[in-house]
Enzyme design. Structure first.
Site, PDB file in Angstrom:
ATOM      1  N   GLU A 256       0.884  -1.164   0.000  1.00  0.00           N
ATOM      2  CA  GLU A 256       0.000   0.000   0.000  1.00  0.00           C
ATOM      3  C   GLU A 256       0.915   1.205   0.000  1.00  0.00           C
ATOM      4  O   GLU A 256       1.538   1.518   1.012  1.00  0.00           O
ATOM      5  CB  GLU A 256      -0.871   0.004   1.265  1.00  0.00           C
ATOM      6  CG  GLU A 256      -1.787  -1.182   1.400  1.00  0.00           C
ATOM      7  CD  GLU A 256      -2.945  -1.131   0.430  1.00  0.00           C
ATOM      8  OE1 GLU A 256      -3.275  -0.042  -0.071  1.00  0.00           O
ATOM      9  OE2 GLU A 256      -3.517  -2.191   0.163  1.00  0.00           O
ATOM     10  N   CYS A 295      -2.534   8.966   2.955  1.00  0.00           N
ATOM     11  CA  CYS A 295      -2.316   8.399   1.621  1.00  0.00           C
ATOM     12  C   CYS A 295      -3.476   8.733   0.703  1.00  0.00           C
ATOM     13  O   CYS A 295      -3.321   8.783  -0.512  1.00  0.00           O
ATOM     14  CB  CYS A 295      -2.134   6.894   1.731  1.00  0.00           C
ATOM     15  SG  CYS A 295      -3.499   6.083   2.597  1.00  0.00           S
TER      16      CYS A 295
END
Ligand code: NAP
Length: 516
Positions: A256, A295
């Site tokens: 990720e 993010c």
């Protein structure tokens, strides 16, 4: 000063040197020191395999779900303490800290409920199966079984509890023991969380171990049944992925990484209307929540030229209302960046963006923080830029400035052009669109869905929480630049920790294998 410890092989390990100092990012006061010097990683790995793995394997999904429920409860009971640590070490306001602390507890609770629903099962059948031969005497079914290895979880600095909790929820429910490593600079919350869980005595020995500091030779020990679940920047992901021992090991790697997320305003969203207002509110929130250190934060804002002036004016009004400073001062609505290094990288990033974009809001320089000691703190005020030509710009589509920084990109208003500009980001975690025009939205989704993990459609009919919110029931991850990994999304989140096997043979025998 407090010395953070690793929890390995059933006991706490305190290092004797090579310490890094953790700071309060608002005051720059030292909070703690951390190091993993002296850790025997091979022993920790074996402990997980020999103790944690078998203990978890002896339990059903339902029983492992009960463990997650108890973990969620234990952490929720210490919520206030964890929020204070988050404020002190991550520089979070109460709302931003809650995103991490309550979000972590919610993930555990979600997977606890999924475990309860799976009950006594020890494998998950993906389908009822199908006839492979001329009759049921040759049948096939797909089944997911726990991998018999160790999951190593490396987490990012911005979500010390959520990162730990969501990965632990998925790995432990799947039946894999985990060795978790938080980012060192903000490890205070994760260390305390593991201490709370250890004190509560919820988990079997070796099910969840903690490394504070560097990982030494741990990644080189991984083998074909193991999993590396990494969350962090694309640069670190690249370095880890390329390790020869890891490549040769056959371990599963789930990444990720970071992402140049885009929000697209459609030409039908008239200024003053609910969809336009939702766009402005969401984008300003995404730029400033956790000081832009998410993010999923919006980095690129596509606005049709016909609405550009109104959108810019409304966004600037929102952003200039933000009070940047020490979150322990009640006037403050946005905290600092987490570390001096992140501030330096953000200032450098803004300078690189300014080579191809103009500053619309913010100074591009370090800010003085409200309530912070003079000259101290890693503060950057909300910063909005504008790249007149999105097609000529490069850094805007390639450089993640991990801070409250985003760039306006004017475009024609055509969905096809917006999709092509979004695609310059090389794969995103989330792409959001704001429109009440079904055909326009459908055209944008059709041309962006392949290049993003999530399409978030904001409209006058939508009650969404903004594109940055990640739900355990909804998949998180994204293609390409975003890492190519998948987490969460209910039972789908267990995938990295389960092995899929195609069972073939006589139908009744196969069904007997899966009978409870
Ligand atoms: P980072 O610098 O890439 O570090 C991430 C993690 O990797 C930290 O735990 C770090 O540990 C560890 N690490 C670095 N080098 C390593 C090595 N050689 N071996 C083993 N571990 C190593 O990222 P960050 O500053 O912590 O976090 C911010 C970044 O994460 C942003 O780019 C953000 O977009 C991304 N992020 C992505 C997601 C997502 O779900 N996609 C979620 C959150 C954040 P040390 O701290 O000890 O160096």
């Amino acid at each position: 000063m407090k010395t953070l410890r690793s929890h390995l092989c059933g006991r706490w390990h305190e290092a004797d040197g090579d310490f890094r100092t953790l700071l309060n990012p608002s005051t720059e006061e030292p909070l703690a020191r951390a190091s993993s010097r002296g850790v025997d990683f091979a022993a920790a790995y074996r402990f997980a395999l020999e103790h944690g793995g078998p203990a978890l394997a002896a339990l059903s999904f339902g029983e492992r779900g009960e463990l997650l429920k108890a973990m969620s409860r234990a952490l929720r009971e210490r919520r206030d303490e964890l929020l204070t640590l988050s404020r002190d070490n991550n520089g979070t306001t109460a709302g931003d800290g809650s995103f991490d602390i309550d979000g972590g507890g919610a993930c555990l609770a979600h997977y606890a409920a999924l475990g309860r629903a799976l009950g006594a099962r020890r494998a998950i059948a993906e389908d009822e199966g199908l006839m492979l031969g001329k009759s049921e005497s040759f049948w096939g079914r797909h089944v997911l079984v726990p991998r018999r290895g160790v999951a190593v979880a490396i987490n990012a600095s911005n979500f010390p509890l959520w990162g730990l909790a969501e990965k632990a929820a998925q790995a432990l429910l799947a039946g894999m023991p985990m060795i978790a490593k938080p980012a060192t600079a903000t490890a205070l919350v994760a260390e305390r969380a593991v201490e709370i869980l250890a004190e509560a005595g919820i988990l079997p020995e070796g099910a969840l171990q903690l490394v504070v500091g560097e990982t030494g030779d741990l990644l080189d020990l991984l083998g074909p049944q193991d999993v590396l679940a990494f969350t962090g920047s694309a640069d670190t992901a690249l370095a880890l992925r390329g390790r020869p021992a890891l490549l040769a090991s056959g371990a599963r790697v789930n990444v990720e990484a970071d992402s140049l997320n885009a929000a697209v305003l459609a030409p039908d969203a008239a200024p003053g209307g609910p969809t336009f207002d939702r766009f402005v509110r969401d984008v300003a929130h995404e730029i400033t929540q956790k000081a832009g250190q998410k993010c999923t934060a919006i980095r690129r804002i596509l606005v049709p030229r016909s609405l550009e002036a109104a959108a810019t004016e409304a966004l600037v009004a929102q952003l200039t209302g933000v009070v940047t400073g020490d979150p322990s001062d009640e006037r403050v609505t946005m905290g600092p960046l987490a570390t001096a290094g992140q501030l330096a990288a953000a200032l450098d990033g803004v300078a690189r963006l300014r080579a191809e974009a103009d500053l619309v809001c913010g100074s591009g320089a370090r800010a003085a923080g409200v309530g912070a000691p003079t000259g101290k703190g890693f503060f950057l005020a909300p910063t909005l830029l504008r790249a007149a030509d999105p097609w000529a710009a490069r850094a805007v589509h390639e450089l993640e400035v991990f801070a409250p920084v985003a760039t306006l990109l004017p475009y024609s208003g055509e969905a096809a052009e917006a999709a092509q500009i979004v695609a310059l980001g090389g794969g995103t975690l989330v792409t959001s669109l704001y429109s009440d025009d079904q055909a326009w939205g459908a055209a944008l989704v059709a041309d962006t869905a392949h290049a993003t993990g999530r399409c978030y459609w904001g409209s006058e009919r939508s009650e969404g929480l903004g594109s940055g919110a990640v739900f355990p029931a909804s998949m998180h991850g994204g293609p390409g630049r975003a890492g190519g990994g998948e987490e969460l999304g209910g039972l789908g989140g267990l995938r990295p920790y389960l092995q899929k096997v195609a069972l073939q043979g006589e139908r009744a025998l196969l069904d007997g294998l899966l009978a409870e």
